[in-house]
Motif scaffolding. Sequence first.
Motif, PDB file in Angstrom:
ATOM      1  N   ALA A 202       0.820  -1.211   0.000  1.00 35.24           N
ATOM      2  CA  ALA A 202       0.000   0.000   0.000  1.00 35.24           C
ATOM      3  C   ALA A 202       0.852   1.259   0.000  1.00 35.24           C
ATOM      4  N   ALA A 203       0.266   2.331  -0.500  1.00 34.26           N
ATOM      5  CA  ALA A 203       0.871   3.661  -0.438  1.00 34.26           C
ATOM      6  C   ALA A 203      -0.226   4.642  -0.043  1.00 34.26           C
ATOM      7  N   LEU A 204       0.148   5.703   0.646  1.00 38.01           N
ATOM      8  CA  LEU A 204      -0.785   6.766   0.994  1.00 38.01           C
ATOM      9  C   LEU A 204      -0.556   7.918   0.024  1.00 38.01           C
ATOM     10  N   ARG A 205      -1.599   8.318  -0.696  1.00 39.34           N
ATOM     11  CA  ARG A 205      -1.433   9.362  -1.701  1.00 39.34           C
ATOM     12  C   ARG A 205      -0.935  10.663  -1.057  1.00 39.34           C
ATOM     13  N   ALA A 206       0.055  11.280  -1.688  1.00 35.80           N
ATOM     14  CA  ALA A 206       0.684  12.477  -1.135  1.00 35.80           C
ATOM     15  C   ALA A 206      -0.317  13.592  -0.889  1.00 35.80           C
ATOM     16  N   GLU A 207      -1.302  13.740  -1.761  1.00 39.27           N
ATOM     17  CA  GLU A 207      -2.291  14.807  -1.600  1.00 39.27           C
ATOM     18  C   GLU A 207      -3.067  14.657  -0.290  1.00 39.27           C
ATOM     19  N   ILE A 208      -3.275  13.419   0.137  1.00 44.97           N
ATOM     20  CA  ILE A 208      -4.012  13.187   1.377  1.00 44.97           C
ATOM     21  C   ILE A 208      -3.186  13.648   2.578  1.00 44.97           C
ATOM     22  N   ALA A 209      -1.931  13.223   2.615  1.00 43.81           N
ATOM     23  CA  ALA A 209      -1.062  13.635   3.718  1.00 43.81           C
ATOM     24  C   ALA A 209      -0.862  15.144   3.735  1.00 43.81           C
ATOM     25  N   SER A 210      -0.658  15.725   2.562  1.00 39.20           N
ATOM     26  CA  SER A 210      -0.413  17.161   2.464  1.00 39.20           C
ATOM     27  C   SER A 210      -1.614  17.974   2.941  1.00 39.20           C
ATOM     28  N   LYS A 211      -2.801  17.580   2.494  1.00 36.62           N
ATOM     29  CA  LYS A 211      -4.000  18.322   2.886  1.00 36.62           C
ATOM     30  C   LYS A 211      -4.292  18.152   4.365  1.00 36.62           C
ATOM     31  N   GLN A 212      -4.046  16.956   4.890  1.00 31.97           N
ATOM     32  CA  GLN A 212      -4.266  16.762   6.325  1.00 31.97           C
ATOM     33  C   GLN A 212      -3.328  17.647   7.143  1.00 31.97           C
ATOM     34  N   VAL A 213      -2.091  17.766   6.694  1.00 31.01           N
ATOM     35  CA  VAL A 213      -1.145  18.643   7.375  1.00 31.01           C
ATOM     36  C   VAL A 213      -1.619  20.093   7.305  1.00 31.01           C
ATOM     37  N   ASP A 214      -2.116  20.522   6.166  1.00 25.02           N
ATOM     38  CA  ASP A 214      -2.634  21.890   6.030  1.00 25.02           C
ATOM     39  C   ASP A 214      -3.754  22.148   7.037  1.00 25.02           C
ATOM     40  N   LYS A 215      -4.639  21.179   7.185  1.00 18.23           N
ATOM     41  CA  LYS A 215      -5.767  21.365   8.094  1.00 18.23           C
ATOM     42  C   LYS A 215      -5.318  21.373   9.560  1.00 18.23           C
ATOM     43  N   LEU A 216      -4.303  20.593   9.866  1.00 15.02           N
ATOM     44  CA  LEU A 216      -3.781  20.611  11.228  1.00 15.02           C
ATOM     45  C   LEU A 216      -3.061  21.915  11.528  1.00 15.02           C
ATOM     46  N   ARG A 217      -2.355  22.445  10.521  1.00 16.80           N
ATOM     47  CA  ARG A 217      -1.698  23.749  10.721  1.00 16.80           C
ATOM     48  C   ARG A 217      -2.742  24.836  10.970  1.00 16.80           C
ATOM     49  N   ALA A 218      -3.854  24.758  10.268  1.00 13.37           N
ATOM     50  CA  ALA A 218      -4.932  25.730  10.470  1.00 13.37           C
ATOM     51  C   ALA A 218      -5.514  25.600  11.883  1.00 13.37           C
ATOM     52  N   ALA A 219      -5.682  24.360  12.330  1.00 15.04           N
ATOM     53  CA  ALA A 219      -6.207  24.136  13.680  1.00 15.04           C
ATOM     54  C   ALA A 219      -5.241  24.629  14.738  1.00 15.04           C
ATOM     55  N   ALA A 220      -3.943  24.485  14.442  1.00 13.68           N
ATOM     56  CA  ALA A 220      -2.909  24.927  15.399  1.00 13.68           C
ATOM     57  C   ALA A 220      -2.657  26.423  15.331  1.00 13.68           C
ATOM     58  N   GLY A 221      -3.179  27.053  14.274  1.00 13.08           N
ATOM     59  CA  GLY A 221      -2.972  28.474  14.122  1.00 13.08           C
ATOM     60  C   GLY A 221      -1.595  28.837  13.629  1.00 13.08           C
ATOM     61  N   THR A 222      -0.953  27.864  12.888  1.00 16.44           N
ATOM     62  CA  THR A 222       0.382  28.111  12.324  1.00 16.44           C
ATOM     63  C   THR A 222       0.331  27.977  10.826  1.00 16.44           C
ATOM     64  N   LYS A 223       1.399  28.420  10.146  1.00 16.45           N
ATOM     65  CA  LYS A 223       1.478  28.318   8.685  1.00 16.45           C
ATOM     66  C   LYS A 223       2.466  27.247   8.288  1.00 16.45           C
TER      67      LYS A 223
END
Length: 223
Positions: A202-223
Motif C-alpha cells: 500500500a501507499a498513501l497518496r501524497a495529496e491526502i497527507a499534504s492536505k491533512q497537514v494543512d488542516k492541522l496547521r490551520a487548527a494549530a494556528g500556524t502556517k
Amino acid sequence: MAVLVPALALTAACGGGKSKDSGSAASKKLTGSVITAKDVNHLKVVPATDDSQLLGAEQTTDPAACQPVADQWSLEPKLARTVYTGALVTDTAAAEAGAKTISLEVVASYRAGRAKQVLDQLSAAVAHCSGYKVTRNGRTSAFTVKSVAASAAVGGTFGDQQVTYTVSDPALGASGMALVTVVRVGDFVAAFETVRADHKTAALRAEIASKQVDKLRAAAGTK
C-alpha cells in the motif's frame, strides 16, 4: 469495519472510540481538522462513530523497546492524548480497482511538547524494533515492523515530523500487512493505517497527507 479486518485490526484490536470529552470545544475543533471528501478528489471519508473503529485495548510488547509501535493504536498509551477522533478514508484515485486504498485515520492533540515525544519515541522504536509479540484475549500474536522510505510510501515527508513503516502479521500472509504513516504538526498528530484492496504493498497518496497537514496547521494556528 468488517471489510478492513484483519489488516486494519492488526494493531488496533478492539475498543476505543471518541474521547471522553468529545463534546468539548477542543474536540469539536479537532473533528473539524480531519480531512474530508471535499478536501481531496476521489476520497470517501466516513467519521468514526463506533467504539470498535479506532483505538484498541492496552497492549504490552515483548520486547519492551517496541512499545511505542503498539501505543500508536492503543487507548491507553504511555504518552496520553488530550483529545482524539478519526475516520475511515477510502481513496479511489487509482485507475486499477485493486489499487484502491482504505485507511484508518486517528487525529489527536497532546499537551505542549508531548506530540514531539511521541514521534521521537516512535521513530526510535521503528529504527530498532524489527518485530514484537503481544498477548491479547489469551492469544499471542507476532508482528513484524519495517521502516519504509517516505518518498515511496507517501510521496514525500510532511509536517514537522513523520514516521513511515509497515506492520505485518506473518500468519495472515499478504492480507496481514498495513502501511502506517504518522505525521506531527505542532502538538497535533495524524496517524494513518493503510491497506490496498488487493493486499499488495500500500501507499498513501501524497495529496491526502499534504492536505491533512494543512488542516492541522490551520487548527494549530500556524502556517
